[in-house]
Structures are given as structure tokens and as C-alpha cells.
Design a protein around this motif. Structure first.
Motif, PDB file in Angstrom:
ATOM      1  N   ASP A  33       0.911  -1.341   0.014  1.00 21.44           N
ATOM      2  CA  ASP A  33      -0.132   0.150   0.095  1.00 21.44           C
ATOM      3  C   ASP A  33       0.826   1.363  -0.132  1.00 21.44           C
ATOM      4  O   ASP A  33       0.377   2.429   0.429  1.00 21.44           O
ATOM      5  CB  ASP A  33      -1.034   0.047   1.144  1.00 21.44           C
ATOM      6  N   ARG A  36      -0.986   3.939  -1.875  1.00 21.50           N
ATOM      7  CA  ARG A  36      -2.474   3.881  -1.565  1.00 21.50           C
ATOM      8  C   ARG A  36      -2.952   5.256  -1.633  1.00 21.50           C
ATOM      9  O   ARG A  36      -4.213   5.760  -1.864  1.00 21.50           O
ATOM     10  CB  ARG A  36      -3.061   3.268  -0.104  1.00 21.50           C
ATOM     11  N   TRP A  37      -2.152   6.384  -1.217  1.00 21.03           N
ATOM     12  CA  TRP A  37      -2.309   7.697  -1.262  1.00 21.03           C
ATOM     13  C   TRP A  37      -2.938   8.183  -2.301  1.00 21.03           C
ATOM     14  O   TRP A  37      -3.837   9.315  -2.716  1.00 21.03           O
ATOM     15  CB  TRP A  37      -1.220   8.681  -0.939  1.00 21.03           C
ATOM     16  N   LEU A  55      -7.482  -2.436  -0.322  1.00 18.76           N
ATOM     17  CA  LEU A  55      -7.046  -2.780  -1.765  1.00 18.76           C
ATOM     18  C   LEU A  55      -6.851  -4.071  -2.020  1.00 18.76           C
ATOM     19  O   LEU A  55      -6.136  -4.852  -1.314  1.00 18.76           O
ATOM     20  CB  LEU A  55      -5.741  -2.075  -2.008  1.00 18.76           C
ATOM     21  N   GLU A  59      -5.643  -3.805  -7.336  1.00 19.63           N
ATOM     22  CA  GLU A  59      -5.910  -2.524  -7.146  1.00 19.63           C
ATOM     23  C   GLU A  59      -4.507  -1.771  -6.504  1.00 19.63           C
ATOM     24  O   GLU A  59      -4.292  -0.949  -6.961  1.00 19.63           O
ATOM     25  CB  GLU A  59      -7.100  -2.314  -6.138  1.00 19.63           C
ATOM     26  N   ARG A  60      -3.845  -2.420  -5.840  1.00 15.20           N
ATOM     27  CA  ARG A  60      -2.496  -2.170  -5.382  1.00 15.20           C
ATOM     28  C   ARG A  60      -1.635  -2.313  -6.481  1.00 15.20           C
ATOM     29  O   ARG A  60      -0.793  -1.364  -6.631  1.00 15.20           O
ATOM     30  CB  ARG A  60      -2.103  -3.107  -4.364  1.00 15.20           C
ATOM     31  N   ARG A  63      -2.187   0.807  -8.627  1.00 14.24           N
ATOM     32  CA  ARG A  63      -1.577   2.190  -8.188  1.00 14.24           C
ATOM     33  C   ARG A  63       0.184   2.114  -8.127  1.00 14.24           C
ATOM     34  O   ARG A  63       0.857   3.137  -8.517  1.00 14.24           O
ATOM     35  CB  ARG A  63      -2.017   2.238  -6.694  1.00 14.24           C
ATOM     36  N   ARG A 172     -14.963   3.003  -4.432  1.00 18.30           N
ATOM     37  CA  ARG A 172     -13.765   2.389  -4.848  1.00 18.30           C
ATOM     38  C   ARG A 172     -13.748   2.105  -6.366  1.00 18.30           C
ATOM     39  O   ARG A 172     -12.572   2.350  -7.170  1.00 18.30           O
ATOM     40  CB  ARG A 172     -13.864   0.985  -4.217  1.00 18.30           C
TER      41      ARG A 172
END
Length: 252
Positions: A33, A36-37, A55, A59-60, A63, A172
């Protein structure tokens, strides 16, 4: 002193220890993460709700792969770029939201070079690096989009779903779509900046390398089109149906 500045100062003594081979960071210094920001940053930017869901692995990865396509290429040569990429600095520069076509060229010429061929080499390298990254990001973005399509359908059929869970799911999906849009916009802006730099170079110092820059730039444009990170003919986010109906239009 702001928290991100404290983090940077604490990291300064170990910068020399971060890199192992080819500028990579030791795996022990990495954490989940770390980017994650990006979700909260982009949802705040467009006035959307932030999701409290954890996440998924995909999804991680989305990013993590998005970050180097959003960070300006001229920032990647600075001392804090390694800290940023691995989430150790906690830094996000608000200037990244604002496009300046001439910024890349100004930063490039700010570094003295014995030969103008060095500038062509850097331009080719930066475009190639983006070309290499577009495909992997697009593949993960498609996986996440497919997952969100299934999530969107589930919202209509799952019984006893609370308002909080529904709201977090919609948030999300919106967040994931906005990150894809963010990357698309960043890539388009880079093509304009790279073209601007090429036009300056061919006037200041004509070189046969200009043809290779043009070839790489055309390849980048083709890769962006193939990635299809936003609907063709639309500059808006590619939102799932539930997200599009529940969220207010993006206007900022």
C-alpha cells in the motif's frame, strides 16, 4: 514541520543505502500500500468520496504501476525520486496536477551537457521508459475494470447490503476509474511536452537522432490509443454504471 518533511529528513542518512543494483530499493524497505495515497488524492481532487475498503492485489498493483506514469519524468532524476517511488517520503507535489508544456524542456536544458546529443539521448530514453510502462499498466487496468464491472453487477443482486458497504464499493469503483483517467491524461500531456522538446532541439541543434525521437513518440501515441484508458472521444472518467449514477459529475 510537516510530516512528509520529517520523513524525508529521517530518510536522508540512509539514501546511500537504499540502492542496490540498477537503482532498485532493497525489498526489506518496501511495504504494501505504498501508493494507496493516490486514491484519496484523486478523489479529493474531483470531489468524490474516499473508499474505506482495503485494496485488492490488483488495485494495489494498479497504483504501483500508475505512479511512474504520473510523476513528471524530470522529477525522476532528483534525489528524492527513489524515496517517492517506494513510498518512503510520503511526498505528493501539488504541482503535478498542473500541466506546463515547457517544464520538461526547461528542466532538460538546466542540466549542462558537453554535447547536444546528450539531450536527444535523454529524450529518447524518457519516451522509451514510458513506452515500456504503458502496456503493463493497461493490462492491470483492464483486469481492475473487469473486476469492477462484476462488483457493479453484484451491487444490484446482493441482498442485505448496508449503505456503508454500498457507498464504499461505489467509491472504490470511482477511485479506480479516476486513477486510469489520471494516467491517461498524464501520458497525453507527456507526448505534448516531448514534442515541444523535440521542436526546440531540432532548431537549436539539428541531429539525425531527431528521427528516432519522432519514431518513439509516434509509438507512444499508438500505445496510449491501444491502452484505451478512457472511452474514445471522451475526456471523462470511465466509470462503472453504479458509480456513474451515484457520483456527481466531475467538474473540477
Amino acid at each position: 514541520m510537516k510530516l512528509h518533511k520529517v520523513r524525508v529528513l529521517l530518510c536522508l542518512p540512509i539514501i546511500g543505502c537504499l540502492n542496490t543494483d540498477f537503482g532498485r530499493v532493497r525489498p526489506t524497505l518496501r511495504s504494501d500500500d505504498i501508493h494507496r495515497w493516490m486514491g484519496p488524492a484523486v478523489t479529493e481532487r474531483y470531489g468524490e468520496a474516499e473508499s474505506a475498503f482495503p485494496l485488492t492485489d490488483e488495485e494495489r498493483t494498479l497504483r504501483d504501476l500508475a505512479y511512474p506514469l504520473i510523476e513528471p519524468p524530470y522529477d525522476r532524476q532528483r534525489w528524492y525520486s527513489v524515496l517517492n517511488e517506494y513510498g518512503l517520503s510520503g511526498m505528493f507535489l501539488q504541482t503535478w496536477w498542473y500541466y506546463d508544456q515547457a517544464a520538461y524542456t526547461a528542466e532538460m536544458f538546466a542540466v549542462p551537457a558537453r554535447s547536444t546529443e546528450t539531450y536527444y539521448a535523454r529524450l529518447i530514453r524518457d519516451i522509451r521508459n514510458d513506452n515500456v510502462r504503458i502496456g503493463p499498466f493497461a493490462r492491470v487496468a483492464r483486469v481492475v475494470s473487469d473486476m469492477d464491472a462484476r462488483r457493479d453487477k453484484a451491487l444490484r443482486y446482493v441482498s442485505n447490503l448496508g449503505n456503508r458497504e454500498h457507498g464504499n464499493a461505489v467509491a472504490r469503483m470511482t477511485e479506480n476509474a479516476l486513477i486510469a483517467r489520471w494516467v491517461h491524461q498524464s501520458l497525453m500531456e507527456r507526448t505534448y511536452a516531448y514534442n515541444f522538446a523535440l521542436e526546440k532541439l531540432v532548431v537549436i541543434a539539428p541531429s539525425p537522432q531527431a528521427a528516432e525521437v519522432e519514431r518513439q513518440l509516434n509509438l507512444m501515441r499508438a500505445n496510449i490509443a491501444e491502452a484505451a484508458l478512457v472511452p474514445r472521444g471522451s475526456m471523462g472518467p470511465w466509470l462503472p454504471k453504479a458509480a456513474a449514477s451515484a457520483a456527481p459529475p466531475v467538474s473540477k
